[in-house]
Design an enzyme around this catalytic site. Structure first.
Site, PDB file in Angstrom:
ATOM      1  N   GLY A 259     124.600  80.610  84.841  1.00  0.00           N
ATOM      2  CA  GLY A 259     125.373  79.410  85.145  1.00  0.00           C
ATOM      3  C   GLY A 259     124.696  78.357  85.983  1.00  0.00           C
ATOM      4  N   PRO A 302     120.440  84.312  84.232  1.00  0.00           N
ATOM      5  CA  PRO A 302     120.144  82.894  84.012  1.00  0.00           C
ATOM      6  C   PRO A 302     119.631  82.610  82.615  1.00  0.00           C
ATOM      7  CG  PRO A 302     118.375  83.933  85.239  1.00  0.00           C
ATOM      8  CD  PRO A 302     119.435  84.976  85.077  1.00  0.00           C
ATOM      9  N   GLY A 303     120.100  81.534  82.032  1.00  0.00           N
ATOM     10  CA  GLY A 303     119.566  81.060  80.761  1.00  0.00           C
ATOM     11  C   GLY A 303     119.028  79.660  80.979  1.00  0.00           C
ATOM     12  N   ARG A 341     124.244  68.910  72.027  1.00  0.00           N
ATOM     13  CA  ARG A 341     124.927  68.854  73.324  1.00  0.00           C
ATOM     14  C   ARG A 341     125.604  67.507  73.616  1.00  0.00           C
ATOM     15  NH1 ARG A 341     123.282  69.600  77.749  1.00  0.00           N
ATOM     16  NH2 ARG A 341     124.923  70.999  78.461  1.00  0.00           N
ATOM     17  N   TYR A 345     129.463  68.154  74.235  1.00  0.00           N
ATOM     18  CA  TYR A 345     129.881  68.126  75.648  1.00  0.00           C
ATOM     19  C   TYR A 345     129.763  66.740  76.269  1.00  0.00           C
ATOM     20  CZ  TYR A 345     128.316  72.890  74.621  1.00  0.00           C
ATOM     21  OH  TYR A 345     128.095  74.086  74.029  1.00  0.00           O
ATOM     22  N   CYS A 372     124.540  61.332  59.354  1.00  0.00           N
ATOM     23  CA  CYS A 372     125.544  60.364  58.913  1.00  0.00           C
ATOM     24  C   CYS A 372     126.855  60.574  59.660  1.00  0.00           C
ATOM     25  CB  CYS A 372     125.729  60.431  57.415  1.00  0.00           C
ATOM     26  SG  CYS A 372     126.003  62.071  56.811  1.00  0.00           S
ATOM     27  N   GLU A 373     126.776  60.402  60.955  1.00  0.00           N
ATOM     28  CA  GLU A 373     127.952  60.454  61.826  1.00  0.00           C
ATOM     29  C   GLU A 373     127.722  59.419  62.922  1.00  0.00           C
ATOM     30  OE1 GLU A 373     130.218  63.504  62.544  1.00  0.00           O
ATOM     31  OE2 GLU A 373     129.305  64.917  61.137  1.00  0.00           O
ATOM     32  N   TYR A 401     119.769  75.486  74.990  1.00  0.00           N
ATOM     33  CA  TYR A 401     120.849  75.211  74.035  1.00  0.00           C
ATOM     34  C   TYR A 401     120.531  74.018  73.139  1.00  0.00           C
ATOM     35  CZ  TYR A 401     123.091  78.374  77.302  1.00  0.00           C
ATOM     36  OH  TYR A 401     123.360  79.453  78.106  1.00  0.00           O
TER      37      TYR A 401
HETATM   38  N1  LLP Z   1     125.684  85.298  80.650  1.00  0.00           N
HETATM   39  C1  LLP Z   1     126.734  85.113  79.840  1.00  0.00           C
HETATM   40  C2  LLP Z   1     127.647  86.220  79.602  1.00  0.00           C
HETATM   41  C3  LLP Z   1     126.954  83.863  79.244  1.00  0.00           C
HETATM   42  O1  LLP Z   1     128.009  83.693  78.457  1.00  0.00           O
HETATM   43  C4  LLP Z   1     126.038  82.809  79.475  1.00  0.00           C
HETATM   44  C5  LLP Z   1     126.225  81.512  78.852  1.00  0.00           C
HETATM   45  C6  LLP Z   1     124.933  83.067  80.306  1.00  0.00           C
HETATM   46  C7  LLP Z   1     124.796  84.311  80.887  1.00  0.00           C
HETATM   47  C8  LLP Z   1     123.889  82.025  80.608  1.00  0.00           C
HETATM   48  O2  LLP Z   1     124.405  80.934  81.256  1.00  0.00           O
HETATM   49  P1  LLP Z   1     123.427  79.765  81.757  1.00  0.00           P
HETATM   50  O3  LLP Z   1     122.576  80.305  82.880  1.00  0.00           O
HETATM   51  O4  LLP Z   1     122.599  79.345  80.605  1.00  0.00           O
HETATM   52  O5  LLP Z   1     124.343  78.713  82.203  1.00  0.00           O
HETATM   53  N2  LLP Z   1     126.080  75.787  74.833  1.00  0.00           N
HETATM   54  C9  LLP Z   1     126.470  75.398  76.177  1.00  0.00           C
HETATM   55  C10 LLP Z   1     126.302  76.534  77.149  1.00  0.00           C
HETATM   56  C11 LLP Z   1     127.105  77.757  76.801  1.00  0.00           C
HETATM   57  C12 LLP Z   1     126.862  78.868  77.770  1.00  0.00           C
HETATM   58  C13 LLP Z   1     127.439  80.122  77.273  1.00  0.00           C
HETATM   59  N3  LLP Z   1     127.185  81.261  78.073  1.00  0.00           N
HETATM   60  C14 LLP Z   1     125.636  74.197  76.595  1.00  0.00           C
HETATM   61  O6  LLP Z   1     124.812  73.731  75.819  1.00  0.00           O
HETATM   62  O7  LLP Z   1     125.838  73.663  77.669  1.00  0.00           O
END
Ligand code: LLP
Length: 445
Positions: A259, A302-303, A341, A345, A372-373, A401
Site C-alpha cells: 500500500g 509492497p508492490g 490508470r 482512477y 477510440c475513446e 500497474y
Molecule cells: N497485497 C495485497 C493483498 C494486495 O491486494 C495488494 C494490491 C498489494 C499487496 C500491493 O499493494 P501496493 O503496495 O502495490 O499498493 N490497480 C491499482 C492498484 C490495485 C492494488 C491491489 N492490491 C492501481 O493501479 O492503482
C-alpha cells in the site's frame, strides 16, 4: 532516490540514474531514451534496474536494522514477469502471487516456492491445486469455502499446507475507493466486525491438512499516511488476543499487506520506506507486547513502492492538434492499452520530451492515447516544448500497474519492456506482434 531534472515546471519523478546526456537527451540507466525508442520501438516500458534493486534493498535494510524476524513479500500484481521475479528473489524478497498465472510466472523464474504466498478472493480449485502441487509456502485464505476446498485438496495430496487468514480490519486508508480494500464493505477477507474471523480461526485449526500460521490484512494502495497502518496493527492485536483466548491460536506471522504510495507528480509525498517499516515494527512491538502475546514475524507486501518510480514509458508523438480556444492535443502511439490508470482512477501523470527535456515549455497540452475513446487521456495538462510528430514523449512513474493491466484494446499489441543498467538495455518482455493477437483464434469452418 528520485532525481529532479533542472526544469522549471512540474518535476517528473524519474528514477535515480536519470540525467540529461551530452547530446541533451534524457538518459536512464546509462541509456539514451531516444536510442532505446529507436532500437526497441514504442510504446516502450523502461525500468531502471538499479532503482528496482535499491527499493527492494530499502525494505530489506529497514527491517534488518531493527530486531525481530521479518519477511518482505513483493506483490507481483504491480508488475509481473520472469525478470522482476528473478530480481526480487536475488534481493531476498518473498513473493505474493495474486493468481495461478502469477504463480506460474514466479515458478518460471525459479522463484523458491517456499517463499511464495498465493492470494486471491476467488481462487479456483485448479489454482489451489496448482499451488499445492508447487509446494508454495503459504496460501492466504479469503473465505470459508476456500478453506474447506483447500483442506480437502491438501489432504488428497497428502500435504499439510501453511495458511494465513485474510481479515478485513475496517480501516479507512484515504485512497481511491477502487483501490481501498481494508474497509468493512469489502469483498476481501473475513470481517473483524463480527464473529466471522474468529470462526475462521477455529475452522482452520480444525482442518487437518491446514496449518494456520498467521493473519493477513491489506488496507489499500497508494497510501500516504502511516496512521492507518498503526490503527490496523492495533485492531489486529485485539483480534489476536481474542483468538488466543478463545482458540489458543498463536500468530507466528503477521502480514500487513502493501500500500505505500508512489510519486506520480508534484504534491505526492509518501513516507519513506524506512518510516513505514519503523511505524509498522514499533506498533507491532507495542501492541503485541501490551496484550502479552508472543511477537510474530512481521511481513509487508509492497508492490507499487518497489516498481512504480523505477519505470517510465516512452511513446512516439503521432500528431499535434490544436482546437482553437479549447486545448492542444498531443496524440501518442499508446494509451489506455498500456496505462489504464488515468481512465480507471483518474490518475494523473507528467510528461516530458526525451529528445529535448530541457527545452522551455511552449504550450500546455493534453496527452491523448490512440484508442477510440474520448476518455483515453494519459496526461491532462502537460507543459511541453512545441511538440512535433516524431518526438519521443515520456511519462514517468509508470512502473506499477501499467504493464500488468495492459490489454489489446483496438488490436494494440502490448509494448516491450526493457531493464536498463550501466548503459546496457535488456529486453525482459518482447513486444507483441500482430500474429500474437490472433495466436489463440480459430477460423470458422
Ligand atoms: N497485497 C495485497 C493483498 C494486495 O491486494 C495488494 C494490491 C498489494 C499487496 C500491493 O499493494 P501496493 O503496495 O502495490 O499498493 N490497480 C491499482 C492498484 C490495485 C492494488 C491491489 N492490491 C492501481 O493501479 O492503482
Amino acid at each position: 532516490m528520485l532525481v529532479s531534472l533542472p526544469m522549471k515546471l512540474p518535476i517528473p519523478p524519474l528514477p535515480g540514474s536519470s540525467k540529461i546526456n551530452a547530446v541533451g537527451r534524457l538518459e536512464v540507466g546509462g541509456c539514451d531514451v531516444v536510442e532505446l525508442a529507436r532500437e526497441h520501438g514504442t510504446p516502450l516500458f523502461i525500468y531502471d534496474e538499479q532503482e528496482l534493486r535499491n527499493r527492494c534493498r530499502a525494505y530489506m535494510e529497514a527491517f534488518s536494522s531493527r530486531s525481530g524476524d521479518f519477511e518482505v513479500i513483493y506483490a507481483s500484481k504491480a508488475f509481473s514477469c520472469i525478470a522482476i521475479c528473478q530480481l526480487a528473489a536475488q534481493e531476498g524478497l518473498s513473493l505474493d502471487a495474486a493468481s495461478g498465472g502469477e504463480l506460474y510466472t514466479a515458478l518460471a523464474a525459479w522463484f523458491p516456492p517456499e517463499k511464495i504466498f498465493l492470494h486471491g478472493n476467488a481462487n479456483t480449485a485448479s489454482e489451489l491445486d496448482f499451488a499445492l502441487r508447487s509446494e508454495v509456502g503459504h496460501i492466504v485464505i479469503d473465505s470459508l469455502d476456500e478453506l474447506m476446498e483447500l483442506d480437502r485438496a491438501a489432504s488428497q495430496r497428502g500435504r499439510r499446507q501453511q495458511v494465513l487468514l485474510r481479515v478485513t480490519p475496517g480501516i479507512e486508508a484515504h485512497t481511491h475507493e477502487f483501490i481501498q480494500t481494508g474497509t468493512l464493505d469489502s469483498k476481501f477477507g473475513f470481517p473483524l466486525a463480527d464473529e466471522s474471523a474468529l470462526k475462521a480461526v477455529a475452522a482452520a485449526q480444525k482442518a487437518e491438512s491446514l496449518e494456520l500460521t498467521g493473519v493477513h490484512a491489506h488496507i489499500g494502495s497508494q497510501i500516504f499516511a502511516l496512521e492507518p497502518y498503526r490503527q490496523t496493527v492495533a485492531v489486529l492485536a485485539d483480534f489476536l488476543a481474542l483468538a488466543r483466548e478463545q482458540h489458543g491460536f498463536d500468530c507466528r506471522l503477521l502480514d500487513l499487506g502493501g500500500g505505500l504510495g508512489a510519486v506520480y507528480g508534484p504534491g505526492d509525498d509518501p513516507p519513506a520506506v524506512d518510516q513505514l517499516v519503523e511505524a509498522v515494527v514499533s506498533s507491532v512491538e507495542a501492541e503485541i507486547e501490551r496484550r502479552g502475546l508472543p511477537l510474530p514475524r512481521i511481513a509487508v507486501e509492497p508492490g507499487r513502492s518497489i516498481v512504480a518510480n523505477a519505470g517510465l514509458t516512452a511513446y512516439e508523438i503521432e500528431t499535434v492538434k490544436t482546437v482553437p480556444g479549447v486545448r492542444n492535443f498531443v496524440a501518442v502511439n499508446g494509451g489506455m492499452s498500456d496505462n489504464l490508470r488515468p481512465m480507471l482512477y483518474g490518475a494523473n501523470y507528467q510528461a516530458l520530451i526525451a529528445n529535448r527535456p530541457l527545452a522551455e515549455p511552449a504550450m500546455t497540452a493534453t496527452v491523448a492515447g490512440k484508442h477510440c475513446e474520448s476518455g483515453d487521456i494519459l496526461v491532462k495538462a502537460a507543459p511541453l516544448p512545441e511538440p512535433v510528430p516524431g518526438d519521443i514523449l515520456v511519462t514517468p512513474a509508470t512502473g506499477a500497474y501499467g504493464y500488468s493491466m495492459a490489454n489489446n484494446y483496438n488490436g494494440q499489441p502490448r509494448p516491450a519492456v526493457v531493464f536498463v543498467r550501466e548503459g546496457r538495455a535488456r529486453v525482459v518482455i518482447r513486444r507483441e506482434a500482430y500474429e500474437d493477437l490472433v495466436r489463440l483464434q480459430e477460423r470458422l469452418e
